[in-house]
Design a protein around this motif. Structure first.
Motif, PDB file in Angstrom:
ATOM      1  N   PRO A  73       8.817  20.386 -99.098  1.00  0.00           N
ATOM      2  CA  PRO A  73       9.514  19.549 -99.112  1.00  0.00           C
ATOM      3  C   PRO A  73      10.008  18.904 -97.950  1.00  0.00           C
ATOM      4  N   MET A  99       9.551  17.153-107.346  1.00  0.00           N
ATOM      5  CA  MET A  99       9.668  17.317-106.216  1.00  0.00           C
ATOM      6  C   MET A  99      11.150  18.164-106.080  1.00  0.00           C
ATOM      7  N   PHE A 113       2.688  20.731-106.331  1.00  0.00           N
ATOM      8  CA  PHE A 113       3.255  19.838-106.934  1.00  0.00           C
ATOM      9  C   PHE A 113       2.203  19.439-108.119  1.00  0.00           C
TER      10      PHE A 113
END
Length: 643
Positions: A73, A99, A113
């Protein structure tokens, strides 16, 4: 001197502390690798899981390449979210949600992800990945199933959760782990060892080379291959025979305890739990509360064993010397007991051990049980003696096999009846149903199969197991330890003689296979449930147990078909077919095969599954609407066979 002691201690302690800090920070820098070090980037190289083969070397489970999209991130730059979502066919809401979850896990560490992209999806995204800084690919291997059966044996692999990551430092976010079946039991063997590479980063977060010239890098080690005891062709055939039925089949090699087949029905194709659709498909299977395809009936379902339990009743009677082979009891299509007890029986005339077994005479075994209990002054002590004999066959407890799920079943003791009858007053006639495998007795199909393996071995068994060989390692020694029952070997011969005649002149005479000497026992277990607080009777379960050949047995088997009726109607033919398939690799009783394959109980299950209190099959009335519906179902079952 005393004035120097305290300063000396302080100086020495300070020197030791300085030396330790110097060692950790200058000489030994491995702790840097274990911290969230901004200057070091860690990349993992995931090994292939070990391959899975059957007992004959047939490949069952291999691997296929897969790619996860990972995200760090804090490294995200200005990306085109809309283009990103369109490329991966996800919504913006999915992007934001995933996220946020990644940031909660760690802003600096990678997390998954989007998992398990196939080759085409990977290729499409790879062309544009440079536009999405902070994302990268992690190559992994997913299972590639070479067969469409055995899902309950294999299990599946799935991503680890945060709870497991916190508990086991081996796993990181996105790692895969085995669940259920051998994937779970032999996870540490199959998973291999991850390779690790450390890279130095500059102040702009760019890789500038290997950390310490690769001093701490390790290479991935592939998981070990394993051979299962399973016979792939027998497993496949068993699942075919159980189509449109519910229940379980368990086959064991008596001399070793090796599981030859472990069938649960209904089942599913293991390949549907691979790839991006895995979660969706698993959810559908999990919430199928009617068929329960994830529920392994061979290991978990506890049923009254019915007439096959008479084998133990007879053996215990011989061991306790309350009867011998010649002892006989008169059967008049039923037998009355004290306090109005009445047990139905389809036999007639005098019955001893031999014809009592092949005619499945309730009267004979009820009397043997009553004599066993009456041998001792206190019924509570007598029940415990009986219970200990039964438990020596591996019943009433977890069996210790190498699969991660199971049930204990139930073998009652004096404590059981003290709870049921706190004021006392119970006796042999009160618990007479135990003699024929009803009452409080419950067994799983694998326990039934192990019981028959023990009889085939004339008094001993090995703990059932699914592992045959591990490349580079040995299997657990407990699977080679012999367990001996409390019944003397000499008593098994007459019992086996009676079981052999079940196929010759008894309740399974129509199921003989020319040239194979089979010893077996039919069973029809009464099936009750509670609906609206009332105890109601449902369609009986069809049960059959057998082993073959009679001399030097190579297979012992137990079959249970839920709501299948008489033991010789469905379960019996399946037993004969499975035995011939294993011993000859072909089928000569094609009439039985056609009959079994054409039997469908789907309509019966639909009716029973949709029952309400108002139309339940009551235990006494014979004109129940639902009972008539069940009887009218057009299925190819020969209902002339007795239990």
């Amino acid at each position: 001197m005393r004035k120097l002691l305290l300063p000396s201690i302080i100086i020495v302690a300070a020197l030791l502390l300085v030396i330790r800090i110097f060692y950790l920070q200058v000489i030994n820098d491995t702790f840097k690798l274990k911290s969230d070090n901004n200057a070091i980037k860690i990349k993992y190289d995931y090994p292939e899981r070990g391959y899975i083969y059957d007992r004959n070397g047939k490949l069952l489970v291999a691997n296929q390449a897969s790619y996860d999209i990972m995200v760090i991130p804090r490294e995200l730059k200005n990306i085109d979210t809309l283009e990103f979502c369109q490329l991966l066919n996800i919504t913006k809401e999915d992007f934001i949600k995933t996220m946020a979850k990644a940031k909660v896990y760690s802003p600096r560490l990678p997390s998954v992800f989007l998992p398990q992209l196939n080759k085409s999806e990977f290729a499409a995204f790879q062309e544009k990945i440079r536009k999405f800084e902070g994302f990268y690919f992690q190559k992994r291997s997913l299972r590639d199933y070479e067969v469409d059966f055995g899902a309950n044996v294999f299990g599946f692999i799935t991503q680890v959760n945060e709870k497991l990551i916190a508990k086991n430092p081996y796993y990181n976010s996105g790692d895969l782990i085995g669940r259920q079946g051998v994937e779970e039991s032999y996870e540490e063997v199959l998973r291999g060892i991850k390779g690790v590479k450390y890279f130095q980063k500059d102040k702009y977060n760019r890789e500038i080379g290997s950390y310490k010239d690769g001093k701490y890098d390790t290479i991935a080690v592939q998981g070990e291959d394993i051979n299962l005891t399973l016979d792939a062709e027998l497993q496949k055939y068993g699942q075919q025979l159980m189509i449109n039925k519910r229940g379980g089949i368990v086959a064991i090699e008596p001399k070793t305890g090796e599981i030859l087949a472990l069938v649960t029905a209904p089942s599913y194709d293991p390949s549907i739990l691979v790839g991006r659709q895995r979660s969706k498909n698993y959810t559908l299977l999990y919430y199928d509360s009617i068929a329960k395809p994830l529920y392994d009936r061979g290991l978990l379902a506890e049923y009254p064993p019915g007439s096959p339990f008479k084998i133990l009743t007879g053996l215990i009677g011989l061991q306790e010397q309350v009867v011998d082979e010649q002892t006989s009891f008169m059967c008049h299509h039923g037998f009355s007991y004290a306090r109005g007890r009445f047990m139905k029986c389809h036999g007639f005339g005098p019955h001893n051990l031999h014809n009592g077994i092949y005619n499945s005479c309730n009267t004979y075994f009820a009397n043997v049980y009553l004599r066993t209990i009456a041998k001792y002054t206190k019924p509570s002590y007598a029940v415990d003696v009986w219970s200990n004999h039964v438990k020596s066959f591996g019943l009433g407890d977890y069996m210790g096999y190498d699969l991660p799920t199971g049930k204990k079943g139930n073998i009652p003791t004096s404590k059981t009846y003290k709870k049921i009858y706190p004021n006392g007053g119970w006796r042999g006639t009160t618990i007479i149903s135990n003699s024929i495998g009803q009452g409080e007795v419950l067994m799983t199909p694998i326990q039934l199969a192990n019981m028959m393996a023990t009889v085939a071995n004339e008094g001993y068994y090995y703990t059932p197991h699914i592992i045959k060989k591990i490349k580079g390692a040995s299997i657990d020694k407990k699977f080679t330890e012999k367990h001996v029952t409390t019944i003397d070997k000499k008593y098994f011969k007459p019992m086996i003689s009676g079981l052999f005649d079940v196929y010759n002149v008894g309740t399974a005479s129509s199921l003989r296979v020319e040239g194979i000497d089979i010893a077996g026992k039919t069973g029809t277990a009464e099936n009750y449930t509670k609906i609206g607080g009332k105890r109601v009777k449902l369609q009986d379960h069809s049960i059959f147990v057998a082993f073959a050949p009679k001399d030097n047995p190579k297979i012992a088997i137990a079959i249970l078909v839920e709501n299948g009726g008489f033991g010789a109607a469905i379960a019996g033919p399946i037993a004969s077919l499975m035995i011939e398939k294993y011993l000859r690799k072909k089928i000569t009783r094609t009439d039985l095969e056609t009959r079994v394959l054409n039997i469908s109980l789907k309509d019966r299950y639909a009716i029973l599954g949709g029952m309400k209190e108002a139309d339940a099959i009551e235990s006494t009335p014979q004109d129940s609407t639902v009972k008539k519906k069940v009887q009218k179902i057009d299925i190819a079952i020969d209902s002339t066979q007795e239990n």
